[in-house]
Design a protein around this motif. Sequence first.
Motif, PDB file in Angstrom:
ATOM      1  N   MET A  72      -2.087   3.302  -6.028  1.00 10.31           N
ATOM      2  CA  MET A  72      -2.570   1.917  -6.041  1.00 10.31           C
ATOM      3  C   MET A  72      -2.384   1.272  -4.671  1.00 10.31           C
ATOM      4  SD  MET A  72      -1.200   0.604  -9.736  1.00 10.31           S
ATOM      5  CE  MET A  72      -1.666   1.477 -11.254  1.00 10.31           C
ATOM      6  N   ARG A  73      -3.339   0.431  -4.322  1.00 11.02           N
ATOM      7  CA  ARG A  73      -3.296  -0.251  -3.038  1.00 11.02           C
ATOM      8  C   ARG A  73      -2.514  -1.549  -3.155  1.00 11.02           C
ATOM      9  NH1 ARG A  73      -9.213  -1.356  -1.912  1.00 11.02           N
ATOM     10  NH2 ARG A  73      -9.323  -1.191  -4.185  1.00 11.02           N
ATOM     11  N   LEU A  74      -1.817  -1.905  -2.087  1.00 12.03           N
ATOM     12  CA  LEU A  74      -1.111  -3.177  -1.995  1.00 12.03           C
ATOM     13  C   LEU A  74      -1.666  -3.967  -0.822  1.00 12.03           C
ATOM     14  CD1 LEU A  74       2.616  -2.087  -2.525  1.00 12.03           C
ATOM     15  CD2 LEU A  74       1.092  -3.160  -4.196  1.00 12.03           C
ATOM     16  N   PRO A 127      -9.882 -11.957 -12.561  1.00  8.84           N
ATOM     17  CA  PRO A 127     -11.338 -11.932 -12.708  1.00  8.84           C
ATOM     18  C   PRO A 127     -11.896 -10.523 -12.530  1.00  8.84           C
ATOM     19  CG  PRO A 127     -10.639 -13.683 -11.194  1.00  8.84           C
ATOM     20  CD  PRO A 127      -9.449 -12.846 -11.499  1.00  8.84           C
ATOM     21  N   GLY A 128     -13.031 -10.288 -13.143  1.00 11.04           N
ATOM     22  CA  GLY A 128     -13.757  -9.021 -12.975  1.00 11.04           C
ATOM     23  C   GLY A 128     -13.060  -7.868 -13.651  1.00 11.04           C
ATOM     24  N   ASN A 129     -13.164  -6.690 -13.061  1.00 12.96           N
ATOM     25  CA  ASN A 129     -12.628  -5.478 -13.643  1.00 12.96           C
ATOM     26  C   ASN A 129     -11.223  -5.154 -13.128  1.00 12.96           C
ATOM     27  OD1 ASN A 129     -13.138  -4.756 -11.088  1.00 12.96           O
ATOM     28  ND2 ASN A 129     -14.490  -2.995 -11.549  1.00 12.96           N
ATOM     29  N   GLN A 170      -5.387  -4.116  -7.823  1.00 12.93           N
ATOM     30  CA  GLN A 170      -5.214  -3.414  -9.112  1.00 12.93           C
ATOM     31  C   GLN A 170      -4.040  -4.009  -9.904  1.00 12.93           C
ATOM     32  OE1 GLN A 170      -5.220  -0.003  -6.413  1.00 12.93           O
ATOM     33  NE2 GLN A 170      -6.201   1.153  -8.088  1.00 12.93           N
ATOM     34  N   MET A 171      -3.987  -5.346  -9.913  1.00  9.73           N
ATOM     35  CA  MET A 171      -2.876  -6.040 -10.549  1.00  9.73           C
ATOM     36  C   MET A 171      -2.741  -5.711 -12.036  1.00  9.73           C
ATOM     37  SD  MET A 171      -1.388  -8.055  -8.312  1.00  9.73           S
ATOM     38  CE  MET A 171      -1.241  -9.782  -7.985  1.00  9.73           C
TER      39      MET A 171
END
Length: 324
Positions: free
Chosen positions: A271-273, A318-320, A229-230
């Motif tokens: 958020m995941r790390l 890239p992507g969402n 989730q950068m």
Amino acid sequence: MIEARGLTKRFGSKLAVNQVSFTVLPGQVTGFLGPNGAGKSTTMRMILGLDRPTAGHVTVNGRHYSRLAAPLREVGALLDAKSVHGGRSAHHHLLCLAQSNGIPRKRVDEVLDMVGLQAVARKPTRGFSLGMGQRLGIAAALLGDPAVLMFDEPVNGLDPEGIHWIRGLMRKLAAEGRTVFVSSHLMSEMAITADHLVVIGQGRILADTDMQDFIDRNATSHVLVRSPQMSELGPLMAARGWRVEMVADHSLKVFGARAAEIGDLAADHGMRLHELATVQPSLEEAFMQLTGDVVEYHAGLPEPPPPPTPLGDAPAPPGNGDLP
């Protein structure tokens, strides 16, 4: 102890060493660093009386090298391991040095054993490999059991076992209270071996300090962050006033924050790390940062990748927002 005061050397119009002053103390390994052409070799040659200073002076234990009655008993030096008559054996080469300085014959066998050359001691040195030549040069430096030792690129040509050995030897010599002055381009070895650094660039002293202080002054630690989730996490960190840079693999470098603070921020927002690591600066990074403007020779390199950019200017992953 080695003391240089206002040491200056000109070769015609070329100012190779410019008002250099430093002290190399006993009981520690002092690394002598600098880019090619910075003046390291010229400085070491002036210490040994091989080049005459244009101005200033340098002493070893309070005296000029030329005034030492038996120099090998006071100063041992490895500057050029190839400066050996190829027709002489290692034993004969060292024996000639010993006899010229009043050193007992038995010391020759002692140093040959110390450097691991006993098996080839009677063979002509013309057949020696680069690493064997280095070991012979180190043996010559140790021959007079001197209190001051100088090594220029001592690990050149050595295999991993040899590098480990010379590293331990230098640390041992310093622990015995000797003065150990080492010039090297191998930053990883200097980081492990040296206690103190003297850095020279374009003939001038750029730094004269202990290892950790040098790194702290010339490089900055950061936290490496990688998350699926950068695109959401990056702006949150930037809003805290932390400097955030995206790197080529879509991870983030974060400056001005502790890893725990970033972890807490991500947790607070669900958020995941995937990675969170504090990256300490290296000697190589600090050296490159300090000497970048004084490098005399720049090699042609392939086109480098784009430099890290602030997050606000970087393209979205890239992507969402999820990594592929």
